[in-house]
Structure formats: structure tokens, C-alpha cells
Write a protein that holds these residues in place. Structure first.
Motif, PDB file in Angstrom:
ATOM      1  N   GLY A 184     -34.205   9.424  -1.430  1.00 47.95           N
ATOM      2  CA  GLY A 184     -34.568   8.244  -2.204  1.00 47.95           C
ATOM      3  C   GLY A 184     -35.883   7.630  -1.755  1.00 47.95           C
ATOM      4  N   ILE A 185     -36.083   7.541  -0.440  1.00 51.80           N
ATOM      5  CA  ILE A 185     -37.330   6.960   0.075  1.00 51.80           C
ATOM      6  C   ILE A 185     -38.522   7.866  -0.239  1.00 51.80           C
ATOM      7  CG2 ILE A 185     -38.552   6.356   2.197  1.00 51.80           C
ATOM      8  CD1 ILE A 185     -35.872   5.379   3.301  1.00 51.80           C
ATOM      9  N   LEU A 186     -38.357   9.168  -0.062  1.00 50.64           N
ATOM     10  CA  LEU A 186     -39.456  10.104  -0.341  1.00 50.64           C
ATOM     11  C   LEU A 186     -39.806  10.114  -1.825  1.00 50.64           C
ATOM     12  CD1 LEU A 186     -38.538  13.127   1.966  1.00 50.64           C
ATOM     13  CD2 LEU A 186     -40.267  11.360   2.352  1.00 50.64           C
ATOM     14  N   LEU A 187     -38.780  10.182  -2.688  1.00 46.77           N
ATOM     15  CA  LEU A 187     -39.047  10.183  -4.124  1.00 46.77           C
ATOM     16  C   LEU A 187     -39.642   8.860  -4.584  1.00 46.77           C
ATOM     17  CD1 LEU A 187     -35.883  12.010  -5.543  1.00 46.77           C
ATOM     18  CD2 LEU A 187     -38.193  12.926  -5.301  1.00 46.77           C
ATOM     19  N   GLY A 188     -39.134   7.743  -4.046  1.00 46.97           N
ATOM     20  CA  GLY A 188     -39.679   6.443  -4.420  1.00 46.97           C
ATOM     21  C   GLY A 188     -41.117   6.270  -3.979  1.00 46.97           C
ATOM     22  N   TRP A 232     -46.780   6.147  -5.400  1.00 49.23           N
ATOM     23  CA  TRP A 232     -48.132   6.632  -5.086  1.00 49.23           C
ATOM     24  C   TRP A 232     -48.793   7.256  -6.314  1.00 49.23           C
ATOM     25  CZ3 TRP A 232     -51.440   5.800  -1.324  1.00 49.23           C
ATOM     26  CH2 TRP A 232     -52.520   6.666  -1.156  1.00 49.23           C
ATOM     27  N   THR A 233     -47.994   7.888  -7.164  1.00 45.08           N
ATOM     28  CA  THR A 233     -48.523   8.542  -8.373  1.00 45.08           C
ATOM     29  C   THR A 233     -48.161   7.744  -9.619  1.00 45.08           C
ATOM     30  OG1 THR A 233     -46.510   9.893  -8.573  1.00 45.08           O
ATOM     31  CG2 THR A 233     -48.351  10.810  -7.300  1.00 45.08           C
ATOM     32  N   ARG A 234     -48.235   6.460  -9.537  1.00 45.00           N
ATOM     33  CA  ARG A 234     -47.808   5.582 -10.622  1.00 45.00           C
ATOM     34  C   ARG A 234     -48.516   5.931 -11.934  1.00 45.00           C
ATOM     35  NH1 ARG A 234     -48.937  -0.963 -10.873  1.00 45.00           N
ATOM     36  NH2 ARG A 234     -47.844  -1.349 -12.849  1.00 45.00           N
ATOM     37  N   GLY A 235     -47.715   6.112 -13.009  1.00 40.43           N
ATOM     38  CA  GLY A 235     -48.258   6.390 -14.320  1.00 40.43           C
ATOM     39  C   GLY A 235     -48.543   7.848 -14.602  1.00 40.43           C
ATOM     40  N   ARG A 236     -48.515   8.706 -13.565  1.00 38.94           N
ATOM     41  CA  ARG A 236     -48.779  10.124 -13.771  1.00 38.94           C
ATOM     42  C   ARG A 236     -47.460  10.886 -13.927  1.00 38.94           C
ATOM     43  NH1 ARG A 236     -52.771  11.167  -8.853  1.00 38.94           N
ATOM     44  NH2 ARG A 236     -51.826   9.249  -8.066  1.00 38.94           N
ATOM     45  N   TRP A 237     -47.554  12.200 -14.161  1.00 41.54           N
ATOM     46  CA  TRP A 237     -46.359  12.968 -14.488  1.00 41.54           C
ATOM     47  C   TRP A 237     -45.325  13.006 -13.371  1.00 41.54           C
ATOM     48  CZ3 TRP A 237     -45.101  17.199 -11.605  1.00 41.54           C
ATOM     49  CH2 TRP A 237     -46.110  17.799 -10.857  1.00 41.54           C
ATOM     50  N   PRO A 238     -45.700  13.054 -12.052  1.00 38.30           N
ATOM     51  CA  PRO A 238     -44.621  12.997 -11.043  1.00 38.30           C
ATOM     52  C   PRO A 238     -43.821  11.700 -11.115  1.00 38.30           C
ATOM     53  CG  PRO A 238     -46.674  13.773 -10.060  1.00 38.30           C
ATOM     54  CD  PRO A 238     -47.021  13.245 -11.411  1.00 38.30           C
ATOM     55  N   ASP A 239     -44.519  10.594 -11.368  1.00 36.02           N
ATOM     56  CA  ASP A 239     -43.839   9.297 -11.488  1.00 36.02           C
ATOM     57  C   ASP A 239     -42.892   9.292 -12.685  1.00 36.02           C
ATOM     58  OD1 ASP A 239     -43.166   6.595 -11.247  1.00 36.02           O
ATOM     59  OD2 ASP A 239     -44.854   5.978 -12.487  1.00 36.02           O
ATOM     60  N   ARG A 240     -43.323   9.843 -13.810  1.00 37.69           N
ATOM     61  CA  ARG A 240     -42.478   9.858 -15.005  1.00 37.69           C
ATOM     62  C   ARG A 240     -41.246  10.743 -14.806  1.00 37.69           C
ATOM     63  NH1 ARG A 240     -47.661   9.850 -17.658  1.00 37.69           N
ATOM     64  NH2 ARG A 240     -47.607  12.135 -17.819  1.00 37.69           N
ATOM     65  N   HIS A 262     -36.101   1.242  -6.247  1.00 40.84           N
ATOM     66  CA  HIS A 262     -36.539   0.058  -5.504  1.00 40.84           C
ATOM     67  C   HIS A 262     -37.708   0.392  -4.568  1.00 40.84           C
ATOM     68  CE1 HIS A 262     -32.703  -1.635  -6.887  1.00 40.84           C
ATOM     69  NE2 HIS A 262     -33.220  -2.814  -6.610  1.00 40.84           N
ATOM     70  N   THR A 263     -37.673   1.564  -3.955  1.00 41.45           N
ATOM     71  CA  THR A 263     -38.768   1.961  -3.075  1.00 41.45           C
ATOM     72  C   THR A 263     -40.061   2.128  -3.875  1.00 41.45           C
ATOM     73  OG1 THR A 263     -37.202   3.094  -1.628  1.00 41.45           O
ATOM     74  CG2 THR A 263     -39.514   3.673  -1.386  1.00 41.45           C
ATOM     75  N   ARG A 264     -39.952   2.651  -5.083  1.00 36.00           N
ATOM     76  CA  ARG A 264     -41.136   2.796  -5.942  1.00 36.00           C
ATOM     77  C   ARG A 264     -41.787   1.447  -6.224  1.00 36.00           C
ATOM     78  NH1 ARG A 264     -42.110   1.901 -11.258  1.00 36.00           N
ATOM     79  NH2 ARG A 264     -43.785   3.178 -12.219  1.00 36.00           N
ATOM     80  N   GLU A 265     -40.960   0.443  -6.566  1.00 35.87           N
ATOM     81  CA  GLU A 265     -41.521  -0.877  -6.860  1.00 35.87           C
ATOM     82  C   GLU A 265     -42.188  -1.486  -5.629  1.00 35.87           C
ATOM     83  OE1 GLU A 265     -41.746  -2.197  -9.850  1.00 35.87           O
ATOM     84  OE2 GLU A 265     -40.840  -0.343 -10.592  1.00 35.87           O
ATOM     85  N   LYS A 266     -41.580  -1.310  -4.472  1.00 29.94           N
ATOM     86  CA  LYS A 266     -42.177  -1.860  -3.260  1.00 29.94           C
ATOM     87  C   LYS A 266     -43.468  -1.131  -2.914  1.00 29.94           C
ATOM     88  CE  LYS A 266     -42.616  -4.344   0.390  1.00 29.94           C
ATOM     89  NZ  LYS A 266     -43.023  -5.769   0.249  1.00 29.94           N
ATOM     90  N   MET A 267     -43.513   0.182  -3.110  1.00 26.86           N
ATOM     91  CA  MET A 267     -44.734   0.937  -2.851  1.00 26.86           C
ATOM     92  C   MET A 267     -45.858   0.478  -3.770  1.00 26.86           C
ATOM     93  SD  MET A 267     -46.487   3.203  -1.257  1.00 26.86           S
ATOM     94  CE  MET A 267     -45.350   4.211  -0.318  1.00 26.86           C
ATOM     95  N   PRO A 314     -37.652  -3.255   3.329  1.00 25.59           N
ATOM     96  CA  PRO A 314     -36.832  -3.081   2.123  1.00 25.59           C
ATOM     97  C   PRO A 314     -36.061  -1.767   2.121  1.00 25.59           C
ATOM     98  CG  PRO A 314     -39.021  -3.865   1.544  1.00 25.59           C
ATOM     99  CD  PRO A 314     -39.066  -3.513   2.989  1.00 25.59           C
ATOM    100  N   ALA A 315     -36.665  -0.715   2.676  1.00 27.06           N
ATOM    101  CA  ALA A 315     -35.961   0.569   2.722  1.00 27.06           C
ATOM    102  C   ALA A 315     -34.727   0.484   3.607  1.00 27.06           C
ATOM    103  CB  ALA A 315     -36.906   1.662   3.226  1.00 27.06           C
ATOM    104  N   ILE A 316     -34.834  -0.212   4.740  1.00 25.58           N
ATOM    105  CA  ILE A 316     -33.682  -0.384   5.627  1.00 25.58           C
ATOM    106  C   ILE A 316     -32.587  -1.178   4.921  1.00 25.58           C
ATOM    107  CG2 ILE A 316     -32.904  -1.544   7.731  1.00 25.58           C
ATOM    108  CD1 ILE A 316     -35.539  -0.782   9.024  1.00 25.58           C
ATOM    109  N   THR A 317     -32.986  -2.249   4.223  1.00 26.53           N
ATOM    110  CA  THR A 317     -32.008  -3.055   3.495  1.00 26.53           C
ATOM    111  C   THR A 317     -31.273  -2.230   2.454  1.00 26.53           C
ATOM    112  OG1 THR A 317     -33.401  -5.018   3.802  1.00 26.53           O
ATOM    113  CG2 THR A 317     -31.713  -5.123   2.091  1.00 26.53           C
TER     114      THR A 317
END
Length: 330
Positions: A120-124, A129-137, A211-216, A250-253
Motif C-alpha cells: 500500500g505504501i509503495l503503490l501510494g 509521484w506519477t500523479r495524472g499519468r498512466w501509473p497513477d490511473r 491515503h498515501t497517494r494523497e499525502k505524497m 500518516p503511513a504509521i497511523t
């Protein structure tokens, strides 16, 4: 150090009050259940052929003739003396049953918890990091689909694919059928635990990743990251020094908060896959009106959830020095 001990002491007091409230709520719900313990476990036909003396003995055994609050106070008094009671269905000490079932479920839930947290942390982080690009989608689409998928349905699908159609994994149970307990190896137990562990980890990834994606994204849009880019830092340095470090809390929480989801999901997954763990024992106790066993399982699982939250609170100070300095000033 003194502040840490005081903090832990307050948390343990809250834990005691929480467990008291959880056990009382579970008892009230069990008492309000429409299930009749005698008819559920003995049957109407068998009761009809019994004498009044035999029925009175059964009512005494199942506690039907005892006022509800008296039953709870008797159970609570035994717990305060270290006795969780005797299971009405298994006729064994509740602590012994929970110990056996928890051994099977604990490492299963731990494997699913670690795997879902890491993925979850790695995918988020990758999605942010790739917001809006194909990995993010792709990652967002996967998480949205999985978050709306029931755990029991996913367990059935994986069971059909890998156990029935492909035949590469066992259909259920925690050990091979018909094998002597002394002959069961760690590889056998691991093979039987793959399906439930994978099911729990897949369902637990979505919440952590989103959630990790939003925090990143929040971190990457911050002023200090903008300054780091203007200073010429590489993308790898920004990700490691600023992105991962600032989303650690946030990841720990999320990770320790997901313990309750893992435990709740294990109830359904173990039931579908016939895995003899704590979740299956809770279902059996609830349907069989085994009050001592159900209350014991409820208290133990609530303690596990609270212990995870306490561990997260204690780790905050180890991860973020500002929390340690703030606690010392207070």
C-alpha cells in the motif's frame, strides 16, 4: 522517558475502560439475540422428548435461568481473577481455545498486515509521484475496484481459480486432511495459509495506497519541495529525503489502524476458506450462543487493536524528533 511511561500508563487505563465497554456491549448484543441456546444446540425435537428435570439442567448449563447482569458480573469477576471461563460448546477453558486459534490466525494476519502495508505504501507513493499519468490511473483504478469488493467474494474467486481450476493450492483448512499432527511441516502450514493471507492483503492494500497517494501529493506541492527543486535536487533525492520521510507519520497511523480491518476481514475469509482460526471460532461461538468464548474472543481482539494503536502512538516520537521535543517541554 518519564513522559513516555506516563503516556503509556494513561493509554493502558483507557484500554481497560475500552475493554470493559466492549465486553459489556458484546454481552448485551448476545443477550438480545433471538437465538435460543437450547433449540440451537439441542434441537426442538430432542427437547420435546426430555423431562422437565433434564431441561432444567440444560437451562442451568447454558445460563438461561440466570439473570443477564448476574451472568455478566460472574464472567467479569472470573476475568479479573485471570479466568476467562469454560467454553459451552467445546467444554474446554476459553483461554486454551483462544491460544490455539490465535496461534493459527496471528501469523496469518501478521503476514497479511505486513504485505498490505508495504504494498500500500509503495503503490501510494508511486501513484502520488506519477500523479495524472498512466501509473497513477492504473493504481487508483485498482484501489477503487478492490475497496468496493467484499472480502468473502474475493476469497471465493481466489478459491475457485487457484484451488479448484488450477489445483495449485489446497481448498481449505490449515493442515492437510488426514495427516497426523506430528507429520505436518511448516511448508504444509505455509501452503494452506497462502490463500487467506493473500485475500486479506489484497483487500487491505486499497485504503493504505489511496491515503498515501494523497499525502505524497500534499508533500510534493509543499514549499520545501519547491525550494528543493529550485536548489537542483534530483527527483530521487526529493522522493527519499522529503516525500517518504514526511509521509511516515500518516503511513504509521494507517498501517496500525488497519489492524482492525485485518481482524474483521479474517472472520469472513476464515469462514469461506474453512481456516480454523480465531475468526471462525468467533462465528461458531456467536451462532452457538457460547457466551464465554465469544466474550473472550471479543476482548482479545479488542486488545490487539488497541495495542496496535498504542504502538503507533509510541512510534511517533521515534520517527519525528519534533514530537519528542514537544513532549519533553510539556
Amino acid at each position: 522517558m518519564k513522559h513516555r511511561l506516563q503516556f503509556a500508563g494513561k493509554k493502558l487505563l483507557r484500554m481497560f475502560l475500552l475493554l470493559l465497554g466492549v465486553s459489556l456491549t458484546a454481552f448485551l448484543l448476545m443477550s438480545a439475540s433471538p437465538l435460543d441456546p437450547l433449540q440451537t444446540n439441542i434441537g426442538q425435537a430432542a427437547l420435546g422428548s426430555m423431562s422437565e428435570e433434564q431441561i432444567a439442567v440444560l437451562e442451568s448449563y447454558w445460563g438461561v435461568d440466570t439473570p443477564p447482569m448476574q451472568r455478566y458480573l460472574d464472567w467479569l469477576g472470573g476475568v479479573l481473577h485471570g479466568d476467562l471461563g469454560i467454553s459451552l460448546l467445546y467444554r474446554q477453558p476459553v483461554a486454551q481455545i483462544i491460544g490455539q486459534r490465535l496461534t493459527s490466525s496471528l501469523w496469518l494476519m501478521t503476514a497479511a498486515w505486513v504485505l498490505s502495508g508495504v504494498l500500500g505504501i509503495l503503490l501510494g507513493a508511486a501513484a502520488g509521484w506519477t500523479r495524472g499519468r498512466w501509473p497513477d490511473r492504473i493504481i487508483r483504478g485498482y484501489c477503487l475496484v478492490i475497496s468496493s469488493t467484499p472480502a468473502f467474494w474475493l476469497a471465493i474467486v481466489l478459491l475457485l481459480v487457484f484451488a479448484v481450476w488450477l489445483g495449485v493450492l489446497p481448498i481449505g483448512l490449515s493442515v492437510p486432511i488426514g495427516m497426523d499432527a506430528g507429520s505436518v511441516t511448516a511448508a504444509d502450514r505455509l501452503r494452506h495459509a497462502i490463500l487467506p493471507a493473500v485475500t486479506l492483503s489484497i483487500t487491505g492494500v486499497a485504503n493504505v495506497a489511496l491515503h498515501t497517494r494523497e499525502k505524497m501529493i500534499d508533500v510534493l506541492e509543499s514549499d520545501y519541495v519547491l525550494f528543493a527543486r529550485a536548489r537542483g535536487e534530483s527527483g530521487r533525492s526529493i522522493l527519499l529525503r522529503h516525500g517518504l520521510r514526511n509521509m511516515a507519520l500518516p503511513a504509521i497511523t494507517l498501517q496500525f489502524g488497519s489492524i482492525s480491518e485485518i481482524i474483521g476481514g479474517s472472520v469472513l475469509v476464515e469462514q469461506v476458506l474453512s481456516y480454523p482460526g480465531l475468526g471462525q471460532a468467533a462465528v461458531t461461538a456467536g451462532l452457538g450462543s457460547d457466551l464465554p468464548l465469544l466474550l473472550g474472543i471479543t476482548v482479545v481482539t479488542a486488545a490487539l487493536v488497541f495495542g496496535g494503536n498504542l504502538a503507533a502512538d509510541l512510534l511517533y516520537g521515534a520517527v519525528d524528533p519534533r514530537i519528542r521535543r514537544g513532549a519533553a517541554r510539556k
